[in-house]
Design an enzyme around this catalytic site. Structure first.
Site, mmCIF file in Angstrom:
data_model
loop_
_atom_site.group_PDB
_atom_site.id
_atom_site.type_symbol
_atom_site.label_atom_id
_atom_site.label_comp_id
_atom_site.label_asym_id
_atom_site.label_seq_id
_atom_site.Cartn_x
_atom_site.Cartn_y
_atom_site.Cartn_z
ATOM 1 N N ARG A 14 15.616 70.086 59.086
ATOM 2 C CA ARG A 14 14.577 71.078 59.400
ATOM 3 C C ARG A 14 13.258 70.705 58.780
ATOM 4 O O ARG A 14 12.094 71.023 58.907
ATOM 5 C CB ARG A 14 14.771 72.656 59.324
ATOM 6 C CG ARG A 14 15.716 73.111 60.174
ATOM 7 C CD ARG A 14 16.307 74.353 59.868
ATOM 8 N NE ARG A 14 17.332 74.278 59.113
ATOM 9 C CZ ARG A 14 17.986 75.254 58.336
ATOM 10 N NH1 ARG A 14 17.678 76.459 58.546
ATOM 11 N NH2 ARG A 14 18.826 75.033 57.428
ATOM 12 N N GLY A 79 30.754 69.793 54.992
ATOM 13 C CA GLY A 79 30.512 71.097 54.137
ATOM 14 C C GLY A 79 30.657 71.236 52.688
ATOM 15 O O GLY A 79 30.957 70.176 52.020
ATOM 16 N N THR A 80 30.303 72.264 52.277
ATOM 17 C CA THR A 80 29.956 72.481 50.645
ATOM 18 C C THR A 80 31.259 72.465 49.917
ATOM 19 O O THR A 80 31.447 71.910 48.914
ATOM 20 C CB THR A 80 29.184 73.851 50.611
ATOM 21 O OG1 THR A 80 29.646 75.070 51.141
ATOM 22 C CG2 THR A 80 27.875 73.787 50.928
#
Ligand code: UD1
Ligand code: MG
Length: 449
Positions: A14, A79-80
């Protein structure tokens, strides 16, 4: 023992930038640098940066960091939870606490991290996470607790049902784990969620004995996902920096119109007028008067000096100097004390000794000026022959007349006077008058009308 891991592998889509998100600057320091700084005084035994997207670029920026970070590659970024699984091998023999920080949460204060660690150690929890109550919790993982205040689960916004979405207690993404317990549950994570990723937040339910600490200042946990949030964080940091310097004895006439880098240091009784900006590393002495309308970058300014409507880049200025209005001091402009640089004067890679005056419309480049040199209006050091740069030396107490051109390489002695409008191409001995212009010829009675 304390290990710190910073999650910095994500792409930051973003931001719409070629620069990895964690390297975006805020008040002169990258997001990642800020996160690392917040852990400095905790003196971690290990500092691990989990990198993935543009890993080489992130490593290159931080490889010489004094915190001696270890770079752990997460490829692909699943992913974390997957990110922290990458620590299983490097931390195989580690025992103690693991502090997990997000590379995109740069405003966290050291004080808050200390509180988190103390809270975690006092209660001997498996994990302690930072939380906050947000009026608008959209986008954040929601934290669910039992009656005893223990955290029983964290559910991501996109995985919450309508009722769960009403919960305003959010996960800040900052955790302190007991590593021995975490390493047992990490392999058990599954990707049974909306994103199909391994979530670090799922370890909470697997661990049990999980607690949370609510932050009092919610600005600290602002995460940066887009340029709007980057601008918001910049504004918060600028306010913090101005408040800090106001307390330290700096006056701002219009604080909101000025910006300061983290690595700018001011003395006492400095007055900063509106629209003045400080970038990079600066040292501003006591009683300086800066602005209005100045840009100071990577420069040192001695006590009692003033800079009005001017640009300084990599310059060093002594005490009691007056700069501007409309002066441009470029890299390696080095001024001793009591030097005066006036309007429309550019100085580059030159030494100007005590008491020199360059008051109007001049270019001084690759030059060395002795003490008390008076540079007349419009004097130019012609330092470039189209191929290379050449030096100009001007001795003590010398005066150059208006519109002199000093063609380098050239050496002009002490106590010299150069006649106005001269083009000087040969060295001038001490005590001489040098004239390098065509004689004036008057043709009398020429205009009979
Ligand atoms: C995460 C939390 C969420 C919390 C929020 C706070 C999970 C599942 N969710 O969500 O509960 O409210 O942070 O900001 O953890 N990263 C990696 N590798 C990956 C994925 C991410 O290193 O594979 C890094 C990112 O670069 C970023 C951090 O982890 O620095 C967080 O990732 P992000 O995708 O922003 O998670 P959120 O959706 O914000
Ligand atoms: Mg995030």
């Amino acid at each position: 023992m304390l290990a710190v891991a910073v999650l910095a592998a994500g792409k930051g889509t973003r931001m719409k930038s070629n620069l990895p998100k964690v390297l975006q600057p805020l008040a002169g320091l990258s997001l990642l640098e800020r996160v690392i700084r917040s852990t400095e005084n905790l003196k971690p035994n290990r500092l691990m940066l989990i990198v993935g997207h543009q890993a080489e670029r992130v490593e290159k920026e931080l490889v010489n960091h004094p915190g001696k970070p270890e770079f752990i590659l997460q490829q692909p970024q699943n992913g974390t939870g997957h990110a922290i699984q990458q620590l299983l091998e490097p931390l195989i023999n580690f025992s103690g606490d693991l502090l997990v920080l997000n590379g995109d949460v740069p405003l966290l204060r050291e004080k808050t991290l200390i509180e988190l660690l103390n809270h975690h150690r006092k209660l001997e929890s498996s994990v302690t996470l930072l939380t906050a109550n947000f009026e608008n919790p959209k986008g954040y993982g929601r934290v669910f607790c039992n009656r005893e205040g223990e955290v029983i689960s964290i559910i991501e916004d996109r995985d919450c049902n309508q009722e769960q979405k009403q919960n305003s207690l959010i996960n800040a993404g900052i955790y302190c784990f007991n590593w021995e317990r975490l390493k047992e549950v990490l392999p058990k994570l599954n990707s049974d969620n909306d994103q199909g990723e391994l979530y670090l937040t799922d370890t909470v339910a697997l661990l049990g004995n999980a607690r949370h600490l609510e932050v009092s200042d919610t600005t600290e946990i602002t995460g940066i996902n887009d340029r709007h949030q980057l601008a918001q964080c910049e504004a918060i940091l600028q306010e913090r920096l101005r408040q800090h310097w106001l307390k330290e004895g700096v006056s701002f006439i219009d604080p909101a119109s000025c910006t300061i880098s983290e690595q700018t240091i001011f003395g006492k009784d400095v007055i900063i007028e509106p629209q003045s900006h400080f970038r990079g590393r600066n040292n501003i002495g006591n009683c300086c008067h800066i602005g209005p309308g100045s840009l100071i970058k990577d420069s040192d300014i001695g006590d009692n000096s003033s800079v009005l409507m001017s640009v300084l880049n990599n310059a060093k200025i002594g005490s009691d100097c007056t700069i501007g209005p409309f002066a441009h001091l470029r890299p390696d402009a080095i001024l001793a004390s009591n030097v005066r640089i006036g309007n429309f004067v550019e100085v580059k890679k030159s030494n100007l000794n005590e008491g020199c005056k360059v008051n109007h419309l001049s270019y001084i480049g690759d030059a060395n000026l002795g003490v008390n040199v008076n540079v007349g209006a419009g004097t130019i050091t012609a330092n470039y022959d189209g191929k290379s740069k050449h030096p100009t030396r001007i001795g003590n107490n010398t005066k150059t007349g208006a519109n002199s051109v000093l063609v380098a390489p050239i050496s002009i002695g002490d106590d010299v006077i150069i006649g106005a409008g001269s083009t000087i191409t040969k060295d001038v001995p001490n005590g001489s008058l040098a004239l390098g212009r065509s004689r004036q010829y008057n043709k009398e009675n020429y205009n009979e009308n």
